[in-house]
Each structure stands twice: as C-alpha cells, then as structure tokens.
Motif scaffolding. Sequence first.
Motif, PDB file in Angstrom:
ATOM      1  N   ALA A  35       0.829  -1.202   0.000  1.00 36.40           N
ATOM      2  CA  ALA A  35       0.000   0.000   0.000  1.00 36.40           C
ATOM      3  C   ALA A  35       0.866   1.255   0.000  1.00 36.40           C
ATOM      4  O   ALA A  35       0.559   2.243  -0.683  1.00 36.40           O
ATOM      5  CB  ALA A  35      -0.930  -0.006   1.213  1.00 36.40           C
ATOM      6  N   HIS A  38       2.195   1.908  -3.525  1.00 40.01           N
ATOM      7  CA  HIS A  38       1.207   2.440  -4.464  1.00 40.01           C
ATOM      8  C   HIS A  38       0.831   3.885  -4.118  1.00 40.01           C
ATOM      9  O   HIS A  38       0.547   4.685  -5.023  1.00 40.01           O
ATOM     10  CB  HIS A  38      -0.011   1.523  -4.515  1.00 40.01           C
ATOM     11  CG  HIS A  38       0.271   0.257  -5.269  1.00 40.01           C
ATOM     12  ND1 HIS A  38      -0.095   0.076  -6.588  1.00 40.01           N
ATOM     13  CD2 HIS A  38       0.919  -0.883  -4.901  1.00 40.01           C
ATOM     14  CE1 HIS A  38       0.298  -1.126  -6.993  1.00 40.01           C
ATOM     15  NE2 HIS A  38       0.919  -1.726  -5.992  1.00 40.01           N
ATOM     16  N   ARG A  39       0.867   4.223  -2.837  1.00 41.66           N
ATOM     17  CA  ARG A  39       0.663   5.636  -2.474  1.00 41.66           C
ATOM     18  C   ARG A  39       1.824   6.487  -2.988  1.00 41.66           C
ATOM     19  O   ARG A  39       1.616   7.607  -3.475  1.00 41.66           O
ATOM     20  CB  ARG A  39       0.521   5.775  -0.952  1.00 41.66           C
ATOM     21  CG  ARG A  39      -0.829   5.333  -0.409  1.00 41.66           C
ATOM     22  CD  ARG A  39      -1.013   5.765   1.031  1.00 41.66           C
ATOM     23  NE  ARG A  39      -0.136   5.035   1.930  1.00 41.66           N
ATOM     24  CZ  ARG A  39      -0.473   3.937   2.601  1.00 41.66           C
ATOM     25  NH1 ARG A  39      -1.684   3.421   2.435  1.00 41.66           N
ATOM     26  NH2 ARG A  39       0.371   3.346   3.419  1.00 41.66           N
TER      27      ARG A  39
END
Length: 260
Positions: A35, A38-39
């Motif tokens: 996560a 992807h941020r």
Amino acid sequence: MSAELTEVEREFYLEQGYLHVQGLLTPEEAAAYRAECHRLAERTGNTDATWTSVRDTSEGQKPRLSHCHDVHFYSAAFTRLLVDERLMRVATGIIGPNVQLHHTKMFIKAPEKGSPFPMHQDYPYFPHQNHSMIAVIVHFDDAPVEKGCLRVVPGSHKLGPLESVGADHHLPTDRYPIEDALPVPARAGDAIFMSYLLVHGSGVNRSQEPRTTVLIQMRDPTDIPLNERHSSRGQGMMLAGIDPRESKFEFAWERQTTRT
C-alpha cells in the motif's frame, strides 16, 4: 561469509548465486508495504522505467513499469525496512558484518503490460573491485510466472563480468533468452538475495494484478567502486556494523565541495 546463514543457505548461495528466503515478512507487513508503494507511485506520478531495448522491440500496447529511486527518502516505512533484523541476517551472512547501502528502487509492473527486464548482470551499472555488491528483491504481493517473476541463470555469477550490449547493458538475447532462464516465483513477504554478477531478468506481467517490489542494493563498505556513475541519495548509510575505513572527518557539505 559469516555464520548468520544456515549451512544449507550458505552452500546454496555460493553455488547458485542467489537465495530465495520465504516469508521474510508476514503477509500483513507485505500488504502494508504494498500500500505504501502504491501511495508513493500516486504521489510521484508517471515514472516509466521501461528499458529502451524493450520499447524498441515491443509491439502493440506499450509496456509500463512504474519506479522510484531512493524510496527511503519518500517514506520512513522503507527506512525501517532497510535495517530490519530479518533482512540483515541474510545480508550480513553474505557480505559480512559490515553492510553499506548503495541504493534502493521501487518497481510496480502494471497489469497486463508490465515491462520485462532482458537478461543482464547488475555489474555494468556500478562495478566494484571485490564484487561484494548484492541485491535483495522484497516482494509485497505474489509474483507467479504469469506476473513476470524473476528469472535467473543459476551459477552464472561464477562467470565474472560478461560483455553487455545496448544502452541498457543487457546481455545478447540470442545467448541469454528470458524464456530459457529459471523462473523464481515468489509469494508476498518473500525476499530474493542475489549477487550483482548473477545473470537475471524477468518477463512481462500478463496477469490482471500489478507486481510490487522494492530492490535494495548493498555492499561491503571497503569494496572500492570502479566508477561513480550510479551515485544516489543516502549512499554510504550503514545498515549493519561499521565503516572500518580510517578517514579524516568532514562535514557532508565539505565533502560535496571537494567532489565538485
């Protein structure tokens, strides 16, 4: 190599040039890092790292590969990963008690068209005198064959530096086709350590999901670089042990002035 590796791990690495460590991170940790990657990709925008040789030979829909160098300067999560004891157990087992950072990269292979890497050695990009340089690829989601997993030529590190071709320094495709190399599928949380002399590459991500990894390059601090073409932010940070070299203390800005 130190006693931090098991005898089986040590022998496998020496003979094959790589080591697949399953479950280095828990599935929950891998998901959190995924996560974070992807941020980071959303914040940094379009950063396609597809090699020139791949762009020139691809047909139809162009392959894509999102990347970011020096990820530990963008998120503290990756700074913590760099000194994780589980990762350093293996790194010190291969390099020795003193492990120094060279650089980090994040890669996200896009679904259905994630770019391949032709077979290559990492040596041409940052050659070192004693070849202590290793890489670890930490997987944050599953990387089966259809996702373009890592492929290796076991034992090829024993060949020493090989002559590369092209602007991206890949190996001749007629001698080292990707499809002939050994696939090393991995699960989320796995880590693959390898010598920078190992011949390796990866295929196209043909799945419906991205393939997310972080790569960390490390070396013995006493190993002399043969050129300075691949300097990066944070290079020289000690991840384990000490830098045993004797040198006069200088402030960072004084060293920069001296170099320029």
